[in-house]
Write an enzyme that holds these catalytic residues in place. Structure first.
Site, PDB file in Angstrom:
ATOM      1  N   LYS A   1    -103.289  83.273 -31.724  1.00  0.00           N
ATOM      2  CA  LYS A   1    -103.038  82.463 -30.472  1.00  0.00           C
ATOM      3  C   LYS A   1    -103.257  80.894 -30.813  1.00  0.00           C
ATOM      4  CE  LYS A   1    -101.140  85.609 -27.949  1.00  0.00           C
ATOM      5  NZ  LYS A   1    -100.901  87.018 -28.570  1.00  0.00           N
TER       6      LYS A   1
HETATM    7  C1  LIG Z   1    -100.870  88.520 -27.575  1.00  0.00           C
HETATM    8  C2  LIG Z   1    -100.541  88.930 -26.169  1.00  0.00           C
HETATM    9  C3  LIG Z   1    -101.002  89.630 -25.075  1.00  0.00           C
HETATM   10  C4  LIG Z   1    -102.295  90.625 -25.782  1.00  0.00           C
HETATM   11  O1  LIG Z   1    -103.116  89.604 -26.134  1.00  0.00           O
HETATM   12  P1  LIG Z   1    -104.262  90.611 -27.243  1.00  0.00           P
HETATM   13  O2  LIG Z   1    -105.397  89.604 -27.138  1.00  0.00           O
HETATM   14  O3  LIG Z   1    -103.550  90.515 -28.641  1.00  0.00           O
HETATM   15  O4  LIG Z   1    -104.627  91.924 -26.815  1.00  0.00           O
HETATM   16  C5  LIG Z   1    -100.337  89.810 -24.059  1.00  0.00           C
HETATM   17  N1  LIG Z   1     -99.220  89.297 -23.851  1.00  0.00           N
HETATM   18  C6  LIG Z   1     -98.576  88.572 -24.781  1.00  0.00           C
HETATM   19  C7  LIG Z   1     -97.149  87.939 -24.162  1.00  0.00           C
HETATM   20  C8  LIG Z   1     -99.169  88.372 -25.932  1.00  0.00           C
HETATM   21  O5  LIG Z   1     -98.594  87.483 -26.574  1.00  0.00           O
END
Ligand SMILES: *Cc1c(COP(=O)(O)O)cnc(C)c1O
Length: 405
Positions: free
Chosen positions: A186
């Site tokens: 992210k």
């Molecule tokens: C990455 C993501 C999540 C979940 O995040 P994690 O930290 O990987 O559990 C939820 N929604 C969206 C749109 C994402 O891209």
């Protein structure tokens, strides 16, 4: 796109502070931790950076969504409207609280179509959960109006859009609650982690307890805490929070690089009149983690993907239409409602019904869309070279398609 690309001494320093004391847990151990509270510091920094009143760190973006839903009172008997293009975590979280994901079409914003939301509302609808995909936003004014008129909860999944804004407000802070993910890919990372943000103190207090077995965090020590409700363990560790603390300080730098690289790549792709771009409700608020573009038809898009693959320039370009993490077409486990824990038979049937609906309108968008992730490491020359190679591929495919058979 990802903050891990610029790993530095700043992250090492924050992590080392924690390694020095050895207090890896965020709660308690007040003496031995010698004033080191990385999770608290990161929560304060999140509130300050994004303008949220309250922030509760969690172990992941997925658990942040589950936490927010529980704190907002979403559960059995409720329907949550969410888009056909997202990450599987969105519907996983809805199922985790016992609610039913009602999936609706996306439009050329690559986020939920407000008209489709209106058409999906039933007496059971409790919440609308837009997902701000690929760094940019849903049409928030339209969704706010729909939620107000129908007395619905608005929960923003802003996991992919850290640092993006809509009319001056940070995504994730506009609805009743919002979430970020700090997983490894992210915009900023904790390695693993997430946050639930809200401006509502009661919702926040529930998030705080829910992520730590229902502890009210009011006792003289953990053993003296009361448990006004049942929670789970979705805690972040101090090591993870330390990484995030370094990264949030560098977020303005990450966003500035993304915007610069995005603008240059866009100016090159724009040379091809047949290429169009994702509609962005507030263009100035795009966090520019991706550039998402459209070709005139599915066959042309597939041919461009194939040609980029042959030329070795496909990595970093995402054709979501064929992707089983992000688009409804390949979510067979959801369509068949394959869960390890048994669902109530009615819920199982509703999940299958919702996922099995017709998504022709989404297909018409997603089958023509490619998203190119924007790296923090590219030099200007590399962006130009990349853009020019992409343009050459697109032109080659378009001219072949123009030759009558
Ligand atoms: C990455 C993501 C999540 C979940 O995040 P994690 O930290 O990987 O559990 C939820 N929604 C969206 C749109 C994402 O891209």
């Amino acid at each position: 796109m990802p903050g891990y690309e610029l790993w530095s001494d700043q992250e090492r320093k924050e992590v080392n502070d924690v390694l020095e004391t050895g207090i890896l847990m965020r709660y308690g151990f007040d003496g031995p931790r010698k004033g080191i509270w990385k999770s608290r510091e990161l929560e304060e920094a999140i509130c300050k950076t994004f303008g949220a009143k309250h922030a509760q760190l969690t172990s992941s973006g997925t658990s942040a969504l589950t936490t927010a839903m529980s704190a907002l009172g979403i559960g059995f008997g409720d329907e949550v409207i969410t888009p056909s293009f997202t990450f599987v975590a969105s519907f996983e979280a809805i199922l985790s609280v016992g609610a039913i994901p009602v999936i609706v079409d996306v439009d050329d914003t690559l986020t939920m179509n407000p008209e489709a939301v209106i058409n999906a509302i039933t007496p059971k609808t409790k919440a609308v959960m837009p997902v701000h995909m690929c760094g940019s936003m849903a049409d928030m004014d339209a969704l706010i109006t729909i939620c107000k008129e129908n007395d619905l909860v608005l929960l923003e999944d802003a996991c992919q859009s850290i640092g993006a804004t809509y009319k001056g407000r940070a995504l994730g802070t506009i609805g009743d609650a919002g979430t970020f993910s700090f997983d490894f890919v992210k915009t900023m990372t904790c390695a693993e982690g997430g946050v639930a943000m809200t401006n509502n103190e009661e919702v926040y207090t529930k998030c705080d307890g829910y992520t730590d077995h229902g502890h009210d965090h009011k006792g003289a020590d953990r053993g003296a805490d009361l448990h006004p409700f049942i929670g789970y363990n979705y805690r972040i560790s101090e090591l993870h929070a330390a990484v995030g603390l370094a990264q949030i300080k560098r977020l303005p730098e990450f966003l500035a690089i993304q915007k610069k690289n995005h603008a240059l790549l866009k100016s090159i792709l724009e040379q091809v009149p047949e290429v169009s771009f994702r509609r962005i409700p507030d263009p100035g608020g795009d966090s520019c983690t991706f550039i998402s573009w459209f070709l005139p038809a599915e066959e042309i898009t597939r041919a461009v993907v194939n040609e980029m693959n042959e030329q070795g320039i496909l990595p970093g370009n995402f054709y979501w239409f064929d992707n089983n993490w992000h688009y409804i077409r390949k979510w067979d486990h959801l369509k068949n409602s394959v869960t390890l824990n048994a669902l109530h038979p009615d819920s199982k049937r509703q999940v299958m019904e919702q996922a099995g609906k017709d998504f022709t309108a989404s297909d018409a968008i997603m089958s023509r869309c490619i998203s190119t992730s924007i790296s923090l490491l590219w030099t200007e020359d590399q962006v130009r070279e990349k853009g020019e190679k992409m343009v050459a591929v697109i032109r080659k495919v378009l001219s072949a398609a123009a030759i009558p058979a």
